[in-house]
Each structure stands twice: as C-alpha cells, then as structure tokens.
Design an enzyme around this catalytic site. Sequence first.
Site, mmCIF file in Angstrom:
data_model
loop_
_atom_site.group_PDB
_atom_site.id
_atom_site.type_symbol
_atom_site.label_atom_id
_atom_site.label_comp_id
_atom_site.label_asym_id
_atom_site.label_seq_id
_atom_site.Cartn_x
_atom_site.Cartn_y
_atom_site.Cartn_z
ATOM 1 N N ASP A 70 0.816 -1.229 0.174
ATOM 2 C CA ASP A 70 0.047 -0.069 0.093
ATOM 3 C C ASP A 70 0.902 1.330 0.114
ATOM 4 O O ASP A 70 0.496 2.099 0.818
ATOM 5 C CB ASP A 70 -1.104 0.018 1.260
ATOM 6 C CG ASP A 70 -2.046 1.025 1.025
ATOM 7 O OD1 ASP A 70 -2.291 1.708 -0.095
ATOM 8 O OD2 ASP A 70 -2.829 1.183 1.977
ATOM 9 N N ARG B 243 0.274 9.023 0.636
ATOM 10 C CA ARG B 243 -0.500 9.128 1.990
ATOM 11 C C ARG B 243 0.159 8.200 3.128
ATOM 12 O O ARG B 243 -0.160 8.482 4.303
ATOM 13 C CB ARG B 243 -1.994 8.802 1.893
ATOM 14 C CG ARG B 243 -2.190 7.642 1.374
ATOM 15 C CD ARG B 243 -3.580 6.873 1.235
ATOM 16 N NE ARG B 243 -3.547 5.627 0.626
ATOM 17 C CZ ARG B 243 -3.470 5.593 -0.900
ATOM 18 N NH1 ARG B 243 -3.338 6.479 -1.594
ATOM 19 N NH2 ARG B 243 -3.395 4.236 -1.243
ATOM 20 N N ASN B 244 0.905 7.387 2.600
ATOM 21 C CA ASN B 244 1.521 6.443 3.556
ATOM 22 C C ASN B 244 3.124 6.556 3.908
ATOM 23 O O ASN B 244 3.831 5.635 4.280
ATOM 24 C CB ASN B 244 1.391 4.931 3.171
ATOM 25 C CG ASN B 244 -0.079 4.759 3.649
ATOM 26 O OD1 ASN B 244 -0.558 4.955 4.538
ATOM 27 N ND2 ASN B 244 -0.671 3.513 2.718
ATOM 28 N N ASP C 221 2.624 2.804 7.919
ATOM 29 C CA ASP C 221 1.423 1.908 7.671
ATOM 30 C C ASP C 221 1.732 0.508 7.128
ATOM 31 O O ASP C 221 1.507 0.181 5.748
ATOM 32 C CB ASP C 221 0.454 2.513 6.515
ATOM 33 C CG ASP C 221 -0.960 2.675 7.150
ATOM 34 O OD1 ASP C 221 -1.414 1.515 7.719
ATOM 35 O OD2 ASP C 221 -1.707 3.580 6.908
HETATM 36 P P1 AMP Z 1 -2.784 5.405 9.481
HETATM 37 O O1 AMP Z 1 -3.362 4.683 10.472
HETATM 38 O O2 AMP Z 1 -1.114 5.191 9.918
HETATM 39 O O3 AMP Z 1 -3.074 5.253 8.452
HETATM 40 O O4 AMP Z 1 -2.722 7.038 10.175
HETATM 41 C C1 AMP Z 1 -3.825 7.868 9.757
HETATM 42 C C2 AMP Z 1 -3.259 9.418 9.790
HETATM 43 O O5 AMP Z 1 -2.843 9.646 11.159
HETATM 44 C C3 AMP Z 1 -1.978 9.827 8.943
HETATM 45 O O6 AMP Z 1 -2.297 10.160 7.794
HETATM 46 C C4 AMP Z 1 -1.368 10.926 9.690
HETATM 47 O O7 AMP Z 1 -2.048 12.030 9.537
HETATM 48 C C5 AMP Z 1 -1.468 10.356 11.130
HETATM 49 N N1 AMP Z 1 -0.354 9.793 12.034
HETATM 50 C C6 AMP Z 1 -0.403 8.350 11.794
HETATM 51 N N2 AMP Z 1 0.959 8.162 12.299
HETATM 52 C C7 AMP Z 1 1.655 9.226 12.403
HETATM 53 C C8 AMP Z 1 2.897 9.614 13.256
HETATM 54 N N3 AMP Z 1 3.718 8.748 13.578
HETATM 55 N N4 AMP Z 1 3.165 10.795 13.607
HETATM 56 C C9 AMP Z 1 2.069 11.959 13.301
HETATM 57 N N5 AMP Z 1 1.013 11.613 12.691
HETATM 58 C C10 AMP Z 1 0.823 10.312 12.198
#
Ligand code: AMP
Length: 407
Positions: A264, A268-269, A282
């Site tokens: 993926d 965005r990831n 992710d």
């Molecule tokens: P995810 O569940 O990994 O898709 O995360 C969803 C959203 O949370 C991402 O698009 C980021 O905006 C934010 N996010 C996730 N992990 C982090 C991180 N380690 N530091 C800052 N923001 C994060």
Amino acid sequence: MFCLDNVCETHNNFKRAEVKLNAMPWFHGKIRREEAECLLQPREDGLFLVRESTNFPGDYTLCVCYKNKVEHYRVIYKDNKLTIDEEEFFENLSQLVEHYQKDADGLCTRLRDSVPKRGGLEFSVDSKAFEKAGWVIPLADLDFGDCREVLGKGEFGDVRLAWYRGQKVAVKILIDSSKAAQSFLAEASLMTSLRHKNLVQLMGVVFDGGTICLVTEYMAKGSLVDYLRSRGRLHVTPRDQINFAIDTCAGMAYLESKHVVHRDLAARNVLISEECVAKVCDFGLAREESFNLEGGKFPIKWTAPEALKYHRFSNKSDMWSFGILLWEIYSFGRVPYPRIPLVDVVKHVEKGYKMEAPDGCPSEIYEIMRQAWDLDPEARPSFAVVLKKLESFLKKFQASANFHTSV
Ligand code: AMP
C-alpha cells in the site's frame, strides 16, 4: 519471508527481541461447510481445519473428523476472547488449537493432524509475545495532556499525540479490540523486526483492558501528500522533491532486502519528520511475500495490474506503486490519472497507458516512473537499482546548483 535473525536491541535500557507471528496452516478462511467436509479426507479421527463461519460472520468454525463424520464446533467471540464452550477462553485461534491438540476437553476427540491450506497462509499473534519480547509500554507512562490532539484517523481508529519519557510520540488506538486486534498486532509484530531511518519506528505496544495502542515515533510534518498539497510549488523545492524520493526509496530498498512487501505504498503512507526526513509507514498490509489478499480493498490507482488481477503482490508491484508515488511528488500531491474515471483506469493501464510527466519533472525521474510502470513485473527495476539512480541524479543536481551559484 520475515522470520529474520532474532534481532535484539537496547532501547530505554531494556533488551527487546523481534515478535514472531504464529503460522495458522489449518485456517482456510471463508469456505462453506460442504467444502470443509470435502477437504477433510481421509476421515481419520482428529483430522481438522478451521474456517470462518458463514452463518455467523465474524465467528469461526472448528471442523473435526470423528468416526467417519465431521463435527462442526462454533467458535464465538466473547469479551474479546475466543471460546467454544464458554469455559475455556483463548486470545487467538492458535492458542485454541494448541489447547485442543493437547486434550479433547469436551470435544469429540483431541485434534491431531490438520488439512493445510494451499496458497497464502494466515498468521496469529498474542499479547504475551509482546510482553516477553519487551515491547509493552504501561498506559500510565503515556501522557496525553489535556488537549488529546488527534493527528489523524486510520483504518483501526484515531491516531493521537502523547508524551512518552520526555519525547513526543504518536499513539494509534484500537478501541474495539476483538476483531481487528489480530491485524493490528500483526502490523505491530512486523514492525518489531524492522529498523531503518526511513521507516516509521515502533516504540512499543500498550495493552489496557480491551484497548490496544501502537506507539510510534512522532512525525511532526504529517503525511507526504498533505505536505505537498499544503505547501505546493512555491515552497516545495526541487531539492525537497529529490530528497523525499530518495528517503522513500531507501526505506523500500530496506524492505526489499528483507523480502517484505508493503502493498500500500502511496504518498499518504509516507510521513515527514520535524527535520523533513520522509519515512514509510502503515505496514497494515505488509505481509510475507507469498500472502494473497482475498477480499481486500485495493487502492486501485496505486496497485500494479498483476496485483489487481491475480493478487500477485511482490517487491515489483511495490515498485509500480513507487512510480505513482514519484508522480505524486512531482505533481505536488495531485491525484493520479486526472481526468480518467476510476472505473476506466484499469482498462487504460492494461492496454499500456502511462501517465504523462508532471510539469517540470526532470526527464531522469520520468524515465524511472516509466520503467516502474512496465506491464511485465520482471522488467521493472529493483528499489536498490532505483536508489542508486536517484542518488546519482542528486549528485548531478547538486553539481549543477553549485555551478549556477558560482558563475
Ligand atoms: P494511519 O492509521 O497510519 O493511516 O494514520 C492515519 C493518519 O494519522 C496519517 O495520515 C497521519 O496524518 C497521522 N499519523 C499516523 N501516524 C503518525 C505519526 N507517527 N506521526 C504523526 N502523525 C501520524
């Protein structure tokens, strides 16, 4: 495969080992009762398999041969645990199977041999494995402050900002831990085996009653796609673009060297740190190479044709996605295949259609995109090779920048 050497590390004064997943060769996913009975041949006592229940979605069925017949036991979720008899409770299917392999304990017979599933295997993982390996963080050690700032929303739940031992961290919270817990923990267990400056680092896992949290390093500047869109052409320099491409490619080359497939990869990831370092995150869908994702949701515009059509995911299908990611970087976060409706994208791509170079994209970078989008996966370059190309492009770029400033 990602059964790497047992990597131990020192972090916060304690040693932590990699958390391994348990293979579940006897797990056949969503197959019907009749199919299960066909597979259970010859009908020797104790021959078994586990399937997802078709009558009760979310529950499982343990199918066991006994006296030339097949018994079907319903496995239900209760209070975040699995049980057949509401007396013995288990954290996951592996523990349940292990228990009934030792003793029939009320079943018609003890479980003996299993019918292994052909093709992609499933894995399970339990919280004790994290505890043993030293990855568990007590909830009390996390300080959410007053504001409980939400950084984003993921597949499993909110991602929040917190302080942990004087450092900002991101905390992914899974509220209803029952069904999603296994994939959530699988993501975490994969992260325990990987360490690279261009991968978002796991710091630990919190288990608190029914709540599971995944604690990772905090990436102050958010996702790459938001970064590109919000700052745009005026603020994102060609130097930033090449740096983001190199960082992401280096993280992916590391995954490639470990035979881990991301599946993926997209802007965005990729997250950006305070110091503007890009890191791949992710790993929710990252799995062993032989995995096949049945019934999954595909990010169509980022996924290679052979992965969409035949579920053939590999480091080469990740390379296709990397080509799309490069296009996102050089178009400042535009959505790929503009003007082509989503339903028509696959049709065009299969015929060999490739996106044009974004405005101002260097020809060397566009050439990498075109190679990444070769319909033949084997003809696509490896991440190791692309990393070298990007690094030599950066050298050339720096040399010409020095030349321009010195004349
Ligand atoms: P995810 O569940 O990994 O898709 O995360 C969803 C959203 O949370 C991402 O698009 C980021 O905006 C934010 N996010 C996730 N992990 C982090 C991180 N380690 N530091 C800052 N923001 C994060």
